[in-house]
Design a protein around this motif. Structure first.
Motif, PDB file in Angstrom:
ATOM      1  N   PRO A 191      40.900   8.020 -38.858  1.00  0.00           N
ATOM      2  CA  PRO A 191      41.155   8.803 -40.066  1.00  0.00           C
ATOM      3  C   PRO A 191      40.421  10.139 -40.061  1.00  0.00           C
ATOM      4  N   HIS A 192      40.993  11.091 -40.762  1.00  0.00           N
ATOM      5  CA  HIS A 192      40.330  12.368 -41.000  1.00  0.00           C
ATOM      6  C   HIS A 192      39.098  12.072 -41.854  1.00  0.00           C
ATOM      7  N   PRO A 193      37.983  12.780 -41.621  1.00  0.00           N
ATOM      8  CA  PRO A 193      36.757  12.485 -42.382  1.00  0.00           C
ATOM      9  C   PRO A 193      36.915  12.600 -43.904  1.00  0.00           C
ATOM     10  N   ASP A 194      37.874  13.384 -44.355  1.00  0.00           N
ATOM     11  CA  ASP A 194      38.075  13.561 -45.794  1.00  0.00           C
ATOM     12  C   ASP A 194      38.990  12.502 -46.409  1.00  0.00           C
ATOM     13  N   TYR A 195      39.540  11.592 -45.599  1.00  0.00           N
ATOM     14  CA  TYR A 195      40.494  10.609 -46.108  1.00  0.00           C
ATOM     15  C   TYR A 195      39.808   9.275 -46.355  1.00  0.00           C
ATOM     16  N   GLN A 196      40.075   8.687 -47.505  1.00  0.00           N
ATOM     17  CA  GLN A 196      39.572   7.360 -47.851  1.00  0.00           C
ATOM     18  C   GLN A 196      40.726   6.368 -47.761  1.00  0.00           C
ATOM     19  N   SER A 197      40.734   5.522 -46.750  1.00  0.00           N
ATOM     20  CA  SER A 197      41.819   4.571 -46.534  1.00  0.00           C
ATOM     21  C   SER A 197      41.861   3.528 -47.644  1.00  0.00           C
ATOM     22  N   THR A 198      43.069   3.067 -47.949  1.00  0.00           N
ATOM     23  CA  THR A 198      43.273   2.021 -48.949  1.00  0.00           C
ATOM     24  C   THR A 198      43.562   0.659 -48.302  1.00  0.00           C
ATOM     25  N   SER A 199      43.400   0.573 -47.000  1.00  0.00           N
ATOM     26  CA  SER A 199      43.752  -0.636 -46.268  1.00  0.00           C
ATOM     27  C   SER A 199      42.888  -1.831 -46.655  1.00  0.00           C
ATOM     28  N   ARG A 200      43.525  -2.996 -46.679  1.00  0.00           N
ATOM     29  CA  ARG A 200      42.801  -4.254 -46.865  1.00  0.00           C
ATOM     30  C   ARG A 200      42.133  -4.689 -45.561  1.00  0.00           C
ATOM     31  N   PHE A 201      42.495  -4.017 -44.459  1.00  0.00           N
ATOM     32  CA  PHE A 201      42.020  -4.417 -43.136  1.00  0.00           C
ATOM     33  C   PHE A 201      41.044  -3.406 -42.540  1.00  0.00           C
ATOM     34  N   ILE A 202      40.319  -2.679 -43.387  1.00  0.00           N
ATOM     35  CA  ILE A 202      39.389  -1.658 -42.894  1.00  0.00           C
ATOM     36  C   ILE A 202      38.391  -2.259 -41.904  1.00  0.00           C
ATOM     37  N   LYS A 203      37.830  -3.403 -42.228  1.00  0.00           N
ATOM     38  CA  LYS A 203      36.799  -4.008 -41.367  1.00  0.00           C
ATOM     39  C   LYS A 203      37.348  -4.453 -40.019  1.00  0.00           C
ATOM     40  N   GLN A 204      38.644  -4.753 -39.948  1.00  0.00           N
ATOM     41  CA  GLN A 204      39.255  -5.184 -38.694  1.00  0.00           C
ATOM     42  C   GLN A 204      39.889  -4.024 -37.929  1.00  0.00           C
ATOM     43  N   THR A 205      39.912  -2.850 -38.525  1.00  0.00           N
ATOM     44  CA  THR A 205      40.550  -1.691 -37.896  1.00  0.00           C
ATOM     45  C   THR A 205      39.724  -1.218 -36.712  1.00  0.00           C
ATOM     46  N   LEU A 206      40.411  -1.024 -35.599  1.00  0.00           N
ATOM     47  CA  LEU A 206      39.755  -0.535 -34.388  1.00  0.00           C
ATOM     48  C   LEU A 206      40.113   0.920 -34.150  1.00  0.00           C
ATOM     49  N   TRP A 207      39.274   1.598 -33.386  1.00  0.00           N
ATOM     50  CA  TRP A 207      39.525   2.970 -32.984  1.00  0.00           C
ATOM     51  C   TRP A 207      40.715   2.972 -32.017  1.00  0.00           C
ATOM     52  N   PRO A 208      41.629   3.937 -32.109  1.00  0.00           N
ATOM     53  CA  PRO A 208      42.832   3.926 -31.263  1.00  0.00           C
ATOM     54  C   PRO A 208      42.587   4.496 -29.861  1.00  0.00           C
ATOM     55  N   THR A 209      41.721   3.830 -29.122  1.00  0.00           N
ATOM     56  CA  THR A 209      41.475   4.232 -27.740  1.00  0.00           C
ATOM     57  C   THR A 209      42.602   3.713 -26.849  1.00  0.00           C
ATOM     58  N   ARG A 210      42.662   4.225 -25.664  1.00  0.00           N
ATOM     59  CA  ARG A 210      43.670   3.770 -24.698  1.00  0.00           C
ATOM     60  C   ARG A 210      43.565   2.261 -24.499  1.00  0.00           C
ATOM     61  N   ASP A 211      42.346   1.775 -24.275  1.00  0.00           N
ATOM     62  CA  ASP A 211      42.152   0.340 -24.050  1.00  0.00           C
ATOM     63  C   ASP A 211      42.559  -0.495 -25.265  1.00  0.00           C
ATOM     64  N   ASN A 212      42.216  -0.026 -26.467  1.00  0.00           N
ATOM     65  CA  ASN A 212      42.598  -0.782 -27.668  1.00  0.00           C
ATOM     66  C   ASN A 212      44.090  -0.808 -27.882  1.00  0.00           C
ATOM     67  N   VAL A 213      44.773   0.299 -27.568  1.00  0.00           N
ATOM     68  CA  VAL A 213      46.235   0.330 -27.687  1.00  0.00           C
ATOM     69  C   VAL A 213      46.848  -0.654 -26.695  1.00  0.00           C
ATOM     70  N   ILE A 214      46.409  -0.605 -25.449  1.00  0.00           N
ATOM     71  CA  ILE A 214      46.932  -1.516 -24.424  1.00  0.00           C
ATOM     72  C   ILE A 214      46.680  -2.966 -24.801  1.00  0.00           C
ATOM     73  N   ASN A 215      45.461  -3.274 -25.247  1.00  0.00           N
ATOM     74  CA  ASN A 215      45.154  -4.660 -25.647  1.00  0.00           C
ATOM     75  C   ASN A 215      45.983  -5.103 -26.841  1.00  0.00           C
ATOM     76  N   ALA A 216      46.197  -4.212 -27.800  1.00  0.00           N
ATOM     77  CA  ALA A 216      47.009  -4.574 -28.969  1.00  0.00           C
ATOM     78  C   ALA A 216      48.453  -4.851 -28.541  1.00  0.00           C
ATOM     79  N   LEU A 217      48.976  -4.042 -27.641  1.00  0.00           N
ATOM     80  CA  LEU A 217      50.346  -4.263 -27.167  1.00  0.00           C
ATOM     81  C   LEU A 217      50.452  -5.557 -26.374  1.00  0.00           C
ATOM     82  N   LYS A 218      49.469  -5.851 -25.554  1.00  0.00           N
ATOM     83  CA  LYS A 218      49.465  -7.113 -24.802  1.00  0.00           C
ATOM     84  C   LYS A 218      49.405  -8.313 -25.735  1.00  0.00           C
ATOM     85  N   THR A 219      48.660  -8.177 -26.826  1.00  0.00           N
ATOM     86  CA  THR A 219      48.531  -9.271 -27.799  1.00  0.00           C
ATOM     87  C   THR A 219      49.857  -9.553 -28.485  1.00  0.00           C
ATOM     88  N   LEU A 220      50.671  -8.500 -28.673  1.00  0.00           N
ATOM     89  CA  LEU A 220      51.971  -8.703 -29.294  1.00  0.00           C
ATOM     90  C   LEU A 220      52.827  -9.618 -28.447  1.00  0.00           C
TER      91      LEU A 220
END
Length: 91
Positions: free
Chosen positions: A62-91
């Motif tokens: 998120p942009h530093p000025d944005y306050q997310s409304t997500s219920r999953f803030i604590k589970q949200t990961l940074w969108p790194t290459r490795d995290n994207v690949i792992n998330a796709l593999k998990t699907l």
């Protein structure tokens, strides 16, 4: 065989990247968009699938000025290459 929509678990991968490295212009609204999709999936009237049957994976920068409304803030990961690949593999 008649299978009801509620017999399945639906997997949703939401990726929003507003914050970019300093040499690039950051965006506004991408994380807001995934928050909106998350709300659409989980809040009434929804999409006709109980939220208990929807598994959400979020990757967000998120942009530093944005306050997310997500219920999953604590589970949200940074969108790194490795995290994207792992998330796709998990699907």
């Amino acid at each position: 065989m008649n299978t009801e929509i509620n017999d399945f678990t639906y997997h949703v991968l939401l990726i929003g990247i507003d914050l970019s490295p300093p040499v690039y212009n950051s965006l506004n609204g991408c994380v807001n968009d995934i928050d909106a999709v998350e709300n659409l999936l989980s809040e009434p009237p929804g999409i006709g699938v109980p939220s208990a049957h929807i598994r959400v994976t979020r990757l967000a920068a998120p942009h530093p000025d944005y306050q997310s409304t997500s219920r999953f803030i604590k589970q949200t990961l940074w969108p790194t290459r490795d995290n994207v690949i792992n998330a796709l593999k998990t699907l």
